[in-house]
Design a protein around this motif. Structure first.
Motif, PDB file in Angstrom:
ATOM      1  N   CYS A 292       0.706  -1.166  -0.530  1.00 41.75           N
ATOM      2  CA  CYS A 292       0.144   0.098  -0.078  1.00 41.75           C
ATOM      3  C   CYS A 292       0.984   1.459  -0.063  1.00 41.75           C
ATOM      4  O   CYS A 292       2.289   1.028   0.544  1.00 41.75           O
ATOM      5  N   TRP A 293       0.196   2.747  -0.494  1.00 45.66           N
ATOM      6  CA  TRP A 293       0.730   3.745  -0.586  1.00 45.66           C
ATOM      7  C   TRP A 293       0.099   4.571   1.439  1.00 45.66           C
ATOM      8  O   TRP A 293      -0.628   4.161   1.482  1.00 45.66           O
ATOM      9  N   PHE A 294       1.575   5.365   1.863  1.00 46.10           N
ATOM     10  CA  PHE A 294       0.893   4.911   3.305  1.00 46.10           C
ATOM     11  C   PHE A 294       0.726   6.969   3.798  1.00 46.10           C
ATOM     12  O   PHE A 294       2.458   6.811   3.639  1.00 46.10           O
ATOM     13  N   LYS A 295       0.957   7.404   4.523  1.00 54.38           N
ATOM     14  CA  LYS A 295       1.283   8.262   5.278  1.00 54.38           C
ATOM     15  C   LYS A 295       1.129   8.622   6.653  1.00 54.38           C
ATOM     16  O   LYS A 295      -0.371   8.712   7.171  1.00 54.38           O
ATOM     17  N   ALA A 296       1.798   7.999   7.785  1.00 57.85           N
ATOM     18  CA  ALA A 296       1.514   8.707   9.087  1.00 57.85           C
ATOM     19  C   ALA A 296       1.847   9.397   9.537  1.00 57.85           C
ATOM     20  O   ALA A 296       2.480  10.534   9.822  1.00 57.85           O
ATOM     21  N   THR A 297       0.419  10.303  10.155  1.00 59.00           N
ATOM     22  CA  THR A 297       0.805  11.379  10.051  1.00 59.00           C
ATOM     23  C   THR A 297       0.805  12.024  12.029  1.00 59.00           C
ATOM     24  O   THR A 297       1.273  13.229  12.232  1.00 59.00           O
ATOM     25  N   ALA A 298       0.572  10.747  12.246  1.00 61.21           N
ATOM     26  CA  ALA A 298       1.542  11.248  14.394  1.00 61.21           C
ATOM     27  C   ALA A 298       1.431  10.108  14.919  1.00 61.21           C
ATOM     28  O   ALA A 298       0.582   8.535  14.357  1.00 61.21           O
ATOM     29  N   PRO A 299       1.665   9.543  16.147  1.00 67.50           N
ATOM     30  CA  PRO A 299       2.587   8.904  16.566  1.00 67.50           C
ATOM     31  C   PRO A 299       1.026   8.331  16.767  1.00 67.50           C
ATOM     32  O   PRO A 299      -0.003   8.581  17.254  1.00 67.50           O
TER      33      PRO A 299
ATOM     34  N   GLY B 194      12.771  -4.062  11.979  1.00 63.96           N
ATOM     35  CA  GLY B 194      11.417  -2.874  11.298  1.00 63.96           C
ATOM     36  C   GLY B 194      12.988  -2.533  10.798  1.00 63.96           C
ATOM     37  O   GLY B 194      13.966  -1.679  11.441  1.00 63.96           O
ATOM     38  N   GLN B 195      12.325  -1.291   9.837  1.00 67.66           N
ATOM     39  CA  GLN B 195      13.232   0.356   9.649  1.00 67.66           C
ATOM     40  C   GLN B 195      11.925   1.125   9.737  1.00 67.66           C
ATOM     41  O   GLN B 195      10.953   0.821   9.531  1.00 67.66           O
ATOM     42  N   ALA B 196      13.197   1.312   9.641  1.00 65.95           N
ATOM     43  CA  ALA B 196      12.755   3.046  10.114  1.00 65.95           C
ATOM     44  C   ALA B 196      12.728   4.139   9.422  1.00 65.95           C
ATOM     45  O   ALA B 196      12.485   4.388   7.408  1.00 65.95           O
ATOM     46  N   ILE B 197      11.543   4.405   9.587  1.00 69.27           N
ATOM     47  CA  ILE B 197      10.559   5.713   9.022  1.00 69.27           C
ATOM     48  C   ILE B 197       9.725   7.415   9.533  1.00 69.27           C
ATOM     49  O   ILE B 197      11.147   7.007  10.767  1.00 69.27           O
ATOM     50  N   THR B 198      10.011   7.965   9.430  1.00 72.97           N
ATOM     51  CA  THR B 198       9.701   9.124   9.583  1.00 72.97           C
ATOM     52  C   THR B 198       8.212   9.944   9.834  1.00 72.97           C
ATOM     53  O   THR B 198       7.310  10.071   7.959  1.00 72.97           O
ATOM     54  N   TRP B 199       7.437   9.639  10.323  1.00 74.21           N
ATOM     55  CA  TRP B 199       5.906  10.083  10.530  1.00 74.21           C
ATOM     56  C   TRP B 199       5.729  11.506   9.729  1.00 74.21           C
ATOM     57  O   TRP B 199       7.065  12.260  10.321  1.00 74.21           O
ATOM     58  N   GLY B 200       4.762  11.445   8.962  1.00 74.02           N
ATOM     59  CA  GLY B 200       4.504  12.877   8.238  1.00 74.02           C
ATOM     60  C   GLY B 200       4.865  12.539   6.859  1.00 74.02           C
ATOM     61  O   GLY B 200       5.085  13.501   6.069  1.00 74.02           O
ATOM     62  N   THR B 201       5.657  11.332   6.692  1.00 75.17           N
ATOM     63  CA  THR B 201       6.436  11.089   5.322  1.00 75.17           C
ATOM     64  C   THR B 201       5.080  10.245   4.614  1.00 75.17           C
ATOM     65  O   THR B 201       5.272   8.784   5.138  1.00 75.17           O
ATOM     66  N   ILE B 202       5.509  10.320   3.119  1.00 69.67           N
ATOM     67  CA  ILE B 202       4.463   9.358   2.512  1.00 69.67           C
ATOM     68  C   ILE B 202       5.525   8.333   1.794  1.00 69.67           C
ATOM     69  O   ILE B 202       6.741   8.800   1.201  1.00 69.67           O
ATOM     70  N   TYR B 203       5.182   7.017   1.980  1.00 67.68           N
ATOM     71  CA  TYR B 203       5.845   6.072   1.881  1.00 67.68           C
ATOM     72  C   TYR B 203       5.173   4.887   0.734  1.00 67.68           C
ATOM     73  O   TYR B 203       3.557   4.668   1.092  1.00 67.68           O
ATOM     74  N   TYR B 204       6.347   4.011   0.414  1.00 60.76           N
ATOM     75  CA  TYR B 204       4.587   2.772  -0.382  1.00 60.76           C
ATOM     76  C   TYR B 204       5.359   1.793  -0.015  1.00 60.76           C
ATOM     77  O   TYR B 204       6.915   1.591   0.238  1.00 60.76           O
ATOM     78  N   VAL B 205       4.920   0.728   0.679  1.00 57.66           N
ATOM     79  CA  VAL B 205       5.571  -0.698   1.365  1.00 57.66           C
ATOM     80  C   VAL B 205       5.287  -1.571   1.131  1.00 57.66           C
ATOM     81  O   VAL B 205       4.074  -1.632   0.442  1.00 57.66           O
ATOM     82  N   VAL B 206       5.633  -2.691   1.191  1.00 59.04           N
ATOM     83  CA  VAL B 206       5.420  -3.698   0.288  1.00 59.04           C
ATOM     84  C   VAL B 206       6.072  -5.156   1.421  1.00 59.04           C
ATOM     85  O   VAL B 206       7.463  -4.803   2.016  1.00 59.04           O
ATOM     86  N   ILE B 207       5.157  -5.958   1.323  1.00 61.61           N
ATOM     87  CA  ILE B 207       6.059  -7.023   2.211  1.00 61.61           C
ATOM     88  C   ILE B 207       5.929  -8.073   1.533  1.00 61.61           C
ATOM     89  O   ILE B 207       4.575  -8.372   0.806  1.00 61.61           O
ATOM     90  N   THR B 208       6.401  -9.151   1.703  1.00 61.18           N
ATOM     91  CA  THR B 208       6.282 -10.432   0.685  1.00 61.18           C
ATOM     92  C   THR B 208       7.115 -11.547   1.459  1.00 61.18           C
ATOM     93  O   THR B 208       8.070 -11.717   2.763  1.00 61.18           O
ATOM     94  N   TYR B 209       6.433 -12.823   1.294  1.00 61.88           N
ATOM     95  CA  TYR B 209       7.056 -14.577   1.744  1.00 61.88           C
ATOM     96  C   TYR B 209       6.981 -15.455   0.576  1.00 61.88           C
ATOM     97  O   TYR B 209       5.453 -15.622  -0.272  1.00 61.88           O
ATOM     98  N   ASP B 210       8.254 -15.983   0.167  1.00 64.94           N
ATOM     99  CA  ASP B 210       8.233 -16.989  -0.862  1.00 64.94           C
ATOM    100  C   ASP B 210       8.205 -18.227  -0.455  1.00 64.94           C
ATOM    101  O   ASP B 210       9.137 -19.178  -0.482  1.00 64.94           O
ATOM    102  N   GLY B 211       8.030 -18.177   0.964  1.00 64.05           N
ATOM    103  CA  GLY B 211       8.247 -20.002   1.252  1.00 64.05           C
ATOM    104  C   GLY B 211       9.162 -20.136   2.280  1.00 64.05           C
ATOM    105  O   GLY B 211       9.650 -21.387   2.334  1.00 64.05           O
ATOM    106  N   ASN B 212      10.340 -19.422   2.384  1.00 64.11           N
ATOM    107  CA  ASN B 212      11.713 -19.337   2.789  1.00 64.11           C
ATOM    108  C   ASN B 212      11.785 -17.511   4.080  1.00 64.11           C
ATOM    109  O   ASN B 212      12.055 -17.598   5.194  1.00 64.11           O
ATOM    110  N   TYR B 213      11.147 -16.398   3.446  1.00 65.90           N
ATOM    111  CA  TYR B 213      12.407 -15.397   3.488  1.00 65.90           C
ATOM    112  C   TYR B 213      10.941 -14.332   3.542  1.00 65.90           C
ATOM    113  O   TYR B 213      10.122 -13.942   2.414  1.00 65.90           O
TER     114      TYR B 213
END
Length: 218
Positions: free
Chosen positions: A76-83, A127-146
């Motif tokens: 998804c695309w997202f923007k966390a606007t505050a904690p 965890g991957q560092a992000i900054t709230w108030g910033t727009i990101y495109y995030v993807v997660i995958t699982y291929d049977g191993n990783y």
């Protein structure tokens, strides 16, 4: 009936209104979501994004299509606007029981993590560092191993080798909450769920094709 390919695809539209009550699934399964206290904001590009309020906002997709393999992609695309008041889920596919898959943001909106239930045990990337108030495109995958987490089209985190099966969720797909009592604070758009692991090249291509819709003028 079980699906093959894209399980859920959130409509990316220029024709919504601020108080639309439905999140439209434009995959062939049409598993539309019911919005509760979700509002929509139009970006300069003309597309609308779903806004969540950290107290009661949620999208519930009841009995979302099941995946048929032990591979998966969620994005998804997202923007966390505050904690938020607690760790929160951007997307949660029955993330608290066997077969669960979720993208989780830390309560202080400083990191994002991929979490997947493998053989009945919750596994994750770091965890991957992000900054709230910033727009990101995030993807997660699982291929049977990783388990892999991509941010803005680039691999950011890879888990240890967790070979196994992820089971078959039998209940709900949730956007902006964990299905229980934790709510996201920010906006979310273009959520997709696949029953296969996208390649790094496909993920980068998706990012390049959509980034102007979410980044231009923001």
């Amino acid at each position: 009936m079980k699906s093959n390919g894209i399980i859920f695809k959130q409509e990316l539209s220029t024709n919504l209104s601020p108080d639309d009550a439905t999140t439209v699934d434009i995959s062939r399964y049409q598993n539309n979501g019911v919005n509760t206290n979700v509002s929509y904001t139009q970006l300069p590009s003309g597309v609308w994004v779903a806004e969540f309020n950290d107290s009661s906002s949620k999208v519930l997709i009841t009995q979302g299509e099941q995946y048929t393999s032990d591979y998966i992609t969620m994005e998804c695309w997202f923007k966390a606007t505050a904690p938020s008041a607690a760790n929160v889920e951007l997307i949660d596919y029955e993330g608290w029981q066997a077969g669960g898959v979720k993208i989780e943001i830390a309560r202080d909106a400083s990191t994002i993590t991929a979490i997947i239930d493998v053989d009945g045990t919750e596994r994750s990337t770091s965890g991957q560092a992000i900054t709230w108030g910033t727009i990101y495109y995030v993807v997660i995958t699982y291929d049977g191993n990783y388990i892999r987490l991509y941010l803005d089209g680039v691999i950011a985190k890879t888990s240890s080798n967790y070979a196994g099966t992820i089971g078959t969720p039998t209940k709900n797909l949730n956007l902006g909450w964990d299905g229980a009592s934790r709510w996201y604070n920010g906006w979310l758009a273009r959520a997709l769920l696949y029953n296969y692991a996208l390649s790094a090249g496909a993920i980068l291509n998706n990012y390049e094709k959509t980034k102007q819709l979410f980044r231009s003028g923001n």
